[in-house]
Design an enzyme around this catalytic site. Structure first.
Site, PDB file in Angstrom:
ATOM      1  CG  HIS A 125      29.081  77.047 -40.764  1.00  0.00           C
ATOM      2  ND1 HIS A 125      29.014  77.557 -42.078  1.00  0.00           N
ATOM      3  CD2 HIS A 125      28.496  77.977 -40.212  1.00  0.00           C
ATOM      4  CE1 HIS A 125      28.643  79.004 -42.103  1.00  0.00           C
ATOM      5  NE2 HIS A 125      28.295  79.071 -40.653  1.00  0.00           N
ATOM      6  CG  HIS A 135      23.881  85.925 -34.873  1.00  0.00           C
ATOM      7  ND1 HIS A 135      22.746  86.005 -35.409  1.00  0.00           N
ATOM      8  CD2 HIS A 135      24.756  85.060 -35.864  1.00  0.00           C
ATOM      9  CE1 HIS A 135      22.576  84.943 -36.385  1.00  0.00           C
ATOM     10  NE2 HIS A 135      23.822  84.588 -36.457  1.00  0.00           N
ATOM     11  NE  ARG A 147      22.336  81.226 -36.544  1.00  0.00           N
ATOM     12  CZ  ARG A 147      21.176  81.369 -36.493  1.00  0.00           C
ATOM     13  NH1 ARG A 147      20.283  81.023 -35.527  1.00  0.00           N
ATOM     14  NH2 ARG A 147      20.372  82.313 -37.531  1.00  0.00           N
ATOM     15  CG  ASN A 200      19.934  88.065 -34.119  1.00  0.00           C
ATOM     16  OD1 ASN A 200      20.879  87.652 -34.623  1.00  0.00           O
ATOM     17  ND2 ASN A 200      20.318  89.372 -33.792  1.00  0.00           N
TER      18      ASN A 200
END
Length: 333
Positions: A196, A75, A71, A100
């Site tokens: 995921h 990001h 992640r 975030n």
């Protein structure tokens, strides 16, 4: 988490055919400004001499770190490119953006940077460390140990207002557009969302699918009924506790912490949690690829290839950017 630090250290200082520690070539880092050619030239495979069984047991202390670093890399790279801007502290930095606030793993990156700086000071960027640590975490999580490209430099701009990430309820078509803006294909998107397979979400991000799908007052008809029953127990309609429960994005309890294709098998069986996840298995553009991955055996390879492409978005090389001494702050003159 502890196990990742020596792995990152060994990646940096051991080449695949060398018995002695070596640092990256500073002249090469500073003079090559052709991004594509540069990253291709740095496309090296480094092997760790560590005992992988022992390292895997150590990483069990925080088995969710794989999802956390995946992640973090996503990001970071989706905002201003892969320049470690997400690591910078500040009252209006990217860290303060709502998407975030739940990003974690910063301490691990700090620890890796400290170890690397002690061996190769001023040579390895924080941007590279994010990518390297993520690859090692994926490997420890059961995924393939894909080739990592190095040579990125760190950016100096980190602003909350620049954070514009696809939402969990984004449509497939809009998601494809968002990924295309970063130079990624629909196939890349499908594989990257495969991260995921080790991820989690919270009830607030999909409760509408359980009770009031698209303002119908009914649940999403494309959700497996057994899953619906289970999720309603986990995520009550009128939540008065103030607790936003977490839910695994891969509903195979035996595989929810393993980087594999189980996520795709779940969404094909209408057991996706987020709207975008389930829609991947239903949209005519993405359905054939999702089905192929669910029934295939090369997910690790293809996922690794997609991660390499993610890691090459808008990178800074040559004289661009800098090599931060601390990942949390730009260098002082």
């Amino acid at each position: 988490m502890v196990a990742l630090i020596p792995l990152v250290r060994n990646f940096i200082v051991h080449t695949y055919d060398s018995q002695e520690p070596t640092c990256l070539n500073q002249r090469e880092l500073d003079t090559n400004i052709n991004t594509e050619a540069y990253l291709t030239s740095r496309n090296q495979i480094f092997e760790s001499p560590l005992d992988w069984d022992r390292s895997s047991k150590e990483s069990a202390r925080d088995p969710t770190i794989t999802a956390a670093l995946l992640r973090m890399q996503f990001h970071d790279c989706f905002v201003n490119g892969c320049d470690a801007s997400i690591l910078l502290d500040g009252s209006n930095s990217e860290k303060t953006a709502i998407p975030n606030l739940s990003v974690r793993g910063y301490e691990l990156i700090d620890a890796a940077k400290s170890v690397v700086e002690a061996i190769c000071p001023g040579l390895v960027s924080c941007a590279d460390i994010i990518v390297i640590a993520t690859r090692e975490a994926v490997a420890l999580g059961g995924g393939g140990r894909y080739v990592v490209q190095t040579g990125r430099r760190d950016g100096a701009v980190s602003l909350e207002k620049n954070v514009n990430l696809p939402s969990p309820s984004v449509s497939v078509s809009d998601s494809i557009k968002a990924f295309a803006q970063k130079g990624l294909t629909p196939i890349d998107m499908i594989y990257l969302l495969g991260g995921h397979t080790v991820g989690i979400t919270h009830c607030s991000l999909f409760r509408d699918r359980l009770y009031n799908f698209k303002n119908t007052g009914k649940p999403d008809p494309n959700m497996d009924l057994d899953l619906l029953t289970s999720l309603r127990q986990r995520c009550p309609q009128n939540n008065t506790s103030g607790v936003d429960n977490s839910v695994n994005l891969d509903q195979n309890s035996l595989s929810s912490l393993t980087v594999d294709n189980s996520y795709y098998r779940q969404i094909v069986s209408k057991r996706g949690i987020l709207q975008i996840d389930q829609d991947l298995a239903l949209d005519p553009i993405t359905k054939p690829t999702v089905s192929a991955i669910a029934n295939g055996f090369d997910f690790s390879t293809k996922f690794g290839q997609a991660m390499v492409k993610l890691g090459s978005i808008q990178v800074l090389t040559g004289k661009q950017g800098e090599i931060r001494r601390s990942c949390r702050a730009i260098n002082k003159p």
